[in-house]
Design a protein around this motif. Structure first.
Motif, mmCIF file in Angstrom:
data_model
loop_
_atom_site.group_PDB
_atom_site.id
_atom_site.type_symbol
_atom_site.label_atom_id
_atom_site.label_comp_id
_atom_site.label_asym_id
_atom_site.label_seq_id
_atom_site.Cartn_x
_atom_site.Cartn_y
_atom_site.Cartn_z
ATOM 1 N N MET A 53 0.822 -1.216 0.000
ATOM 2 C CA MET A 53 0.000 0.000 0.000
ATOM 3 C C MET A 53 0.847 1.254 0.000
ATOM 4 O O MET A 53 0.474 2.258 -0.600
ATOM 5 N N MET A 61 -4.859 5.670 -3.510
ATOM 6 C CA MET A 61 -5.349 5.225 -2.204
ATOM 7 C C MET A 61 -6.777 5.731 -1.976
ATOM 8 O O MET A 61 -7.647 4.965 -1.555
ATOM 9 N N ASP A 90 -1.852 -6.546 1.941
ATOM 10 C CA ASP A 90 -0.691 -5.685 1.770
ATOM 11 C C ASP A 90 0.566 -6.500 2.031
ATOM 12 O O ASP A 90 0.908 -6.767 3.174
ATOM 13 N N VAL A 108 -1.436 -5.498 -4.096
ATOM 14 C CA VAL A 108 -2.367 -4.956 -3.114
ATOM 15 C C VAL A 108 -3.783 -5.032 -3.666
ATOM 16 O O VAL A 108 -4.012 -4.801 -4.852
#
Length: 159
Positions: A53, A61, A90, A108
């Motif tokens: 991440m 994000m 992650d 991810v």
């Protein structure tokens, strides 16, 4: 929407046919999984595959979580789902999704798993799900059904 099914997406080192994708944004896409834990179990992925991440920029994000929220809201409205397990995978040790035996690149993703009101042994469900791959036609049918929920919102506000 027909353009979506003609596209190809990347998850890890796998090419994902657009027929399995029900929502596409600038930085993320949402797809059905071949190994669902529950009905409605979907995966939201960055369009740029990353291992962690921390490698996502702020816009990626933001869109990842805004999209997870949007999918959950639509599922709640349409299918009366009130509870979700939201898993963020992650790093390789987190049990990141691998779509096939040859998938050697972790990536991810956010897994959105609808739960019913009753207590469900989710760990048992994961074990069961790993034993089989769902037929491609079933995945395609599910993606088509979910795609209909998002027809009016196919472009991201972040574009």
């Amino acid at each position: 929407v027909s353009q979506l099914t003609e596209q190809s997406f990347v998850f890890g080192n796998q090419q994902i046919p657009g027929k399995f994708v029900f929502l596409s944004r600038r930085y993320v896409f949402a797809m059905v999984t071949s190994k669902p834990v529950t009905v409605g179990h979907v995966i939201i992925c960055p369009t740029r595959p990353v291992d962690f991440m921390k490698e996502l920029n702020e816009l990626e994000m933001l869109e990842l979580f805004v999209t997870a929220k949007e999918v959950a809201r639509k599922f709640e409205e349409k299918f009366r789902v009130k509870n979700f397990m939201i898993l963020i995978q992650d790093g390789e040790s987190s049990g990141q999704v691998r779509l096939s035996e040859g998938d050697d690149r972790p990536s991810v993703c956010v897994q959105l798993i609808p739960l019913d009101d009753e207590k469900t042994d989710i760990s048992k469900q994961f074990t069961i799900a790993q034993r089989y791959d769902r037929a491609s036609a079933k995945q395609e049918e599910e993606a088509k059904r979910y795609r209909g929920l998002f027809e009016s919102s196919t472009q991201s506000a972040l574009m």
